[in-house]
Design a protein around this motif. Structure first.
Motif, PDB file in Angstrom:
ATOM      1  N   LEU A   1       0.915  -1.191   0.003  1.00 11.66           N
ATOM      2  CA  LEU A   1      -0.165   0.093   0.072  1.00 11.66           C
ATOM      3  C   LEU A   1       0.843   1.122  -0.013  1.00 11.66           C
ATOM      4  O   LEU A   1       0.327   2.266  -0.725  1.00 11.66           O
ATOM      5  CB  LEU A   1      -0.907  -0.007   0.982  1.00 11.66           C
ATOM      6  CG  LEU A   1      -2.025  -1.140   1.259  1.00 11.66           C
ATOM      7  CD1 LEU A   1      -2.940  -0.991   2.555  1.00 11.66           C
ATOM      8  CD2 LEU A   1      -2.867  -1.146   0.026  1.00 11.66           C
ATOM      9  N   ALA A   2       2.045   1.166   0.819  1.00 11.40           N
ATOM     10  CA  ALA A   2       3.001   2.430   0.736  1.00 11.40           C
ATOM     11  C   ALA A   2       3.492   2.520  -0.660  1.00 11.40           C
ATOM     12  O   ALA A   2       3.845   3.575  -1.066  1.00 11.40           O
ATOM     13  CB  ALA A   2       3.975   1.985   1.902  1.00 11.40           C
ATOM     14  N   MET A   3       3.855   1.542  -1.226  1.00  8.53           N
ATOM     15  CA  MET A   3       4.453   1.644  -2.580  1.00  8.53           C
ATOM     16  C   MET A   3       3.352   2.349  -3.518  1.00  8.53           C
ATOM     17  O   MET A   3       3.895   3.171  -4.392  1.00  8.53           O
ATOM     18  CB  MET A   3       4.854   0.419  -3.421  1.00  8.53           C
ATOM     19  CG  MET A   3       6.015  -0.186  -2.378  1.00  8.53           C
ATOM     20  SD  MET A   3       7.391   0.802  -2.987  1.00  8.53           S
ATOM     21  CE  MET A   3       7.917   0.454  -4.531  1.00  8.53           C
ATOM     22  N   VAL A   4       2.218   1.934  -3.558  1.00  6.42           N
ATOM     23  CA  VAL A   4       1.163   2.392  -4.348  1.00  6.42           C
ATOM     24  C   VAL A   4       0.890   3.979  -3.962  1.00  6.42           C
ATOM     25  O   VAL A   4       1.055   5.032  -4.870  1.00  6.42           O
ATOM     26  CB  VAL A   4      -0.332   1.605  -4.222  1.00  6.42           C
ATOM     27  CG1 VAL A   4      -1.440   2.515  -4.771  1.00  6.42           C
ATOM     28  CG2 VAL A   4      -0.257   0.266  -4.761  1.00  6.42           C
ATOM     29  N   ARG A   5       0.803   4.306  -2.632  1.00  3.75           N
ATOM     30  CA  ARG A   5       0.606   5.644  -2.241  1.00  3.75           C
ATOM     31  C   ARG A   5       1.923   6.517  -2.693  1.00  3.75           C
ATOM     32  O   ARG A   5       1.656   7.659  -3.103  1.00  3.75           O
ATOM     33  CB  ARG A   5       0.619   5.746  -0.751  1.00  3.75           C
ATOM     34  CG  ARG A   5      -0.848   5.260  -0.236  1.00  3.75           C
ATOM     35  CD  ARG A   5      -1.095   5.750   1.160  1.00  3.75           C
ATOM     36  NE  ARG A   5      -0.338   4.946   2.122  1.00  3.75           N
ATOM     37  CZ  ARG A   5      -0.517   3.914   2.601  1.00  3.75           C
ATOM     38  NH1 ARG A   5      -1.830   3.133   2.453  1.00  3.75           N
ATOM     39  NH2 ARG A   5       0.124   3.193   3.542  1.00  3.75           N
ATOM     40  N   ALA A   6       2.878   5.919  -2.637  1.00  2.00           N
ATOM     41  CA  ALA A   6       4.109   6.738  -3.007  1.00  2.00           C
ATOM     42  C   ALA A   6       4.231   7.001  -4.586  1.00  2.00           C
ATOM     43  O   ALA A   6       4.642   8.193  -4.918  1.00  2.00           O
ATOM     44  CB  ALA A   6       5.482   5.974  -2.789  1.00  2.00           C
ATOM     45  N   ALA A   7       3.782   6.197  -5.366  1.00  2.00           N
ATOM     46  CA  ALA A   7       3.731   6.212  -6.861  1.00  2.00           C
ATOM     47  C   ALA A   7       2.606   7.435  -7.062  1.00  2.00           C
ATOM     48  O   ALA A   7       2.796   8.392  -7.888  1.00  2.00           O
ATOM     49  CB  ALA A   7       3.169   4.745  -7.428  1.00  2.00           C
ATOM     50  N   HIS A   8       1.257   7.235  -6.400  1.00  2.00           N
ATOM     51  CA  HIS A   8       0.301   8.494  -6.645  1.00  2.00           C
ATOM     52  C   HIS A   8       0.854   9.651  -6.061  1.00  2.00           C
ATOM     53  O   HIS A   8       0.537  10.762  -6.738  1.00  2.00           O
ATOM     54  CB  HIS A   8      -0.711   7.915  -5.810  1.00  2.00           C
ATOM     55  CG  HIS A   8      -1.586   6.616  -6.476  1.00  2.00           C
ATOM     56  ND1 HIS A   8      -2.596   6.131  -5.703  1.00  2.00           N
ATOM     57  CD2 HIS A   8      -1.650   6.424  -7.751  1.00  2.00           C
ATOM     58  CE1 HIS A   8      -2.855   5.102  -6.469  1.00  2.00           C
ATOM     59  NE2 HIS A   8      -2.317   5.085  -7.739  1.00  2.00           N
ATOM     60  N   GLY A   9       1.692   9.787  -5.113  1.00  2.00           N
ATOM     61  CA  GLY A   9       2.340  10.948  -4.642  1.00  2.00           C
ATOM     62  C   GLY A   9       3.206  11.680  -5.670  1.00  2.00           C
ATOM     63  O   GLY A   9       3.514  12.818  -5.526  1.00  2.00           O
ATOM     64  N   LYS A  10       3.632  10.621  -6.677  1.00  2.00           N
ATOM     65  CA  LYS A  10       4.723  11.197  -7.532  1.00  2.00           C
ATOM     66  C   LYS A  10       3.848  11.210  -8.919  1.00  2.00           C
ATOM     67  O   LYS A  10       4.678  11.738 -10.085  1.00  2.00           O
ATOM     68  CB  LYS A  10       5.811  10.157  -7.683  1.00  2.00           C
ATOM     69  CG  LYS A  10       6.922  10.309  -6.558  1.00  2.00           C
ATOM     70  CD  LYS A  10       7.710  11.469  -6.412  1.00  2.00           C
ATOM     71  CE  LYS A  10       8.942  11.457  -6.170  1.00  2.00           C
ATOM     72  NZ  LYS A  10       9.678  12.354  -6.575  1.00  2.00           N
ATOM     73  N   ASP A  11       2.493  11.344  -9.166  1.00  2.00           N
ATOM     74  CA  ASP A  11       1.800  11.387 -10.132  1.00  2.00           C
ATOM     75  C   ASP A  11       2.158  10.287 -11.222  1.00  2.00           C
ATOM     76  O   ASP A  11       2.089  10.565 -12.340  1.00  2.00           O
ATOM     77  CB  ASP A  11       1.874  12.880 -10.665  1.00  2.00           C
ATOM     78  CG  ASP A  11       1.386  13.912 -10.012  1.00  2.00           C
ATOM     79  OD1 ASP A  11       0.191  13.351  -9.308  1.00  2.00           O
ATOM     80  OD2 ASP A  11       1.609  14.833  -9.961  1.00  2.00           O
ATOM     81  N   MET A  12       2.324   9.257 -10.652  1.00  2.00           N
ATOM     82  CA  MET A  12       2.761   7.974 -11.310  1.00  2.00           C
ATOM     83  C   MET A  12       1.465   6.965 -11.384  1.00  2.00           C
ATOM     84  O   MET A  12       0.703   7.130 -10.385  1.00  2.00           O
ATOM     85  CB  MET A  12       3.878   7.087 -10.926  1.00  2.00           C
ATOM     86  CG  MET A  12       5.148   7.806 -10.780  1.00  2.00           C
ATOM     87  SD  MET A  12       6.586   7.026  -9.853  1.00  2.00           S
ATOM     88  CE  MET A  12       6.540   5.325 -10.787  1.00  2.00           C
ATOM     89  N   SER A  13       1.408   6.265 -12.470  1.00  2.00           N
ATOM     90  CA  SER A  13       0.307   5.186 -12.503  1.00  2.00           C
ATOM     91  C   SER A  13       0.942   3.954 -11.931  1.00  2.00           C
ATOM     92  O   SER A  13       2.039   3.903 -11.987  1.00  2.00           O
ATOM     93  CB  SER A  13      -0.288   5.134 -13.982  1.00  2.00           C
ATOM     94  OG  SER A  13      -1.037   6.208 -14.518  1.00  2.00           O
ATOM     95  N   VAL A  14      -0.037   2.960 -11.642  1.00  2.00           N
ATOM     96  CA  VAL A  14       0.407   1.704 -11.376  1.00  2.00           C
ATOM     97  C   VAL A  14      -0.550   0.567 -12.084  1.00  2.00           C
ATOM     98  O   VAL A  14      -1.267   0.723 -12.170  1.00  2.00           O
ATOM     99  CB  VAL A  14       0.049   1.650  -9.973  1.00  2.00           C
ATOM    100  CG1 VAL A  14       0.210   0.313  -9.089  1.00  2.00           C
ATOM    101  CG2 VAL A  14       0.667   2.592  -8.982  1.00  2.00           C
ATOM    102  N   VAL A  15       0.390  -0.398 -12.366  1.00  2.00           N
ATOM    103  CA  VAL A  15      -0.146  -1.725 -12.691  1.00  2.00           C
ATOM    104  C   VAL A  15       0.106  -2.506 -11.821  1.00  2.00           C
ATOM    105  O   VAL A  15       1.262  -2.836 -11.336  1.00  2.00           O
ATOM    106  CB  VAL A  15       0.519  -2.244 -14.232  1.00  2.00           C
ATOM    107  CG1 VAL A  15       0.061  -3.672 -14.557  1.00  2.00           C
ATOM    108  CG2 VAL A  15       0.114  -1.088 -15.193  1.00  2.00           C
ATOM    109  N   MET A  16      -0.902  -3.196 -10.907  1.00  2.00           N
ATOM    110  CA  MET A  16      -0.769  -4.054  -9.930  1.00  2.00           C
ATOM    111  C   MET A  16      -1.182  -5.469 -10.337  1.00  2.00           C
ATOM    112  O   MET A  16      -2.188  -5.849 -11.085  1.00  2.00           O
ATOM    113  CB  MET A  16      -1.718  -3.848  -8.802  1.00  2.00           C
ATOM    114  CG  MET A  16      -2.002  -4.670  -7.829  1.00  2.00           C
ATOM    115  SD  MET A  16      -0.548  -5.025  -6.850  1.00  2.00           S
ATOM    116  CE  MET A  16      -0.266  -3.531  -5.758  1.00  2.00           C
ATOM    117  N   ILE A  17      -0.200  -6.580 -10.570  1.00  2.00           N
ATOM    118  CA  ILE A  17      -0.292  -7.887 -10.932  1.00  2.00           C
ATOM    119  C   ILE A  17      -0.434  -8.449  -9.486  1.00  2.00           C
ATOM    120  O   ILE A  17       0.740  -8.710  -8.673  1.00  2.00           O
ATOM    121  CB  ILE A  17       0.773  -8.252 -11.681  1.00  2.00           C
ATOM    122  CG1 ILE A  17       0.705  -7.459 -12.960  1.00  2.00           C
ATOM    123  CG2 ILE A  17       0.407  -9.838 -12.126  1.00  2.00           C
ATOM    124  CD1 ILE A  17       2.135  -7.828 -13.810  1.00  2.00           C
TER     125      ILE A  17
END
Length: 164
Positions: free
Chosen positions: A94-110
């Motif tokens: 969850l911290a990785m996802v939040r950190a990505a969003h905090g950098k305006d990055m998108s996430v692909v979760m597998i």
């Protein structure tokens, strides 16, 4: 010995069954993930992978599952591919996802089948590829196939490779 051989054969049958059953339902999220990868690369972004190394010769980095690397290296427009086969929504994930969003990055979760809380964490521009099976061995086998399909489609889109 025959009983052992039957058990071994059953592993192959179970794996093939799951891949056959999920081919249609996973095709769309994989295609969405391909679009996210191609979009990030063609816009000058990079791909950050957390969980397992990939073989792409593109602007891609393999990270440890820790937000500090992502916060230091991630830029808006980059894409995080996050592998979480157990999909237990651990604080690290969850911290990785939040950190990505905090950098305006998108996430692909597998992920695996228990991706419930992860869905709530992902944004509408993110992609979730969840393998619906309770056995970790089947989930991991299917994740490998998902990654191969993703790389093949990215190669085809970016480099024009047509061979399967």
């Amino acid at each position: 010995m025959a009983m052992l051989e039957q058990r071994i054969q059953q592993q192959f049958f179970d794996s093939a069954d799951l891949q056959y059953q999920t081919a249609e339902s996973l095709a769309r999220p994989i295609a969405e993930a391909v679009a996210a990868v191609v979009g990030a690369i063609t816009a000058g972004g990079k791909i950050m992978l957390c969980g397992q190394d990939g073989g792409e010769a593109l602007a891609a980095l393999s990270l440890r599952p820790e937000p500090r690397e992502l916060q230091a290296l991630g830029l808006p427009g980059d894409l995080l591919i996050l592998l979480d086969p157990a999909a237990r929504s651990t604080e690290a994930t969850l911290a990785m996802v939040r950190a990505a969003h905090g950098k305006d990055m998108s996430v692909v979760m597998i992920a695996g089948q228990d991706a419930g809380a992860l869905r709530e964490t992902l944004s509408e521009t993110d992609v979730l590829i969840a393998v619906p099976h309770e056995r970790m061995a089947r989930v991991l086998e299917t994740h490998l196939l998902v990654l191969h399909a993703l790389c093949d489609a990215v190669d085809m889109q970016l480099m024009g490779e047509q061979d399967l």
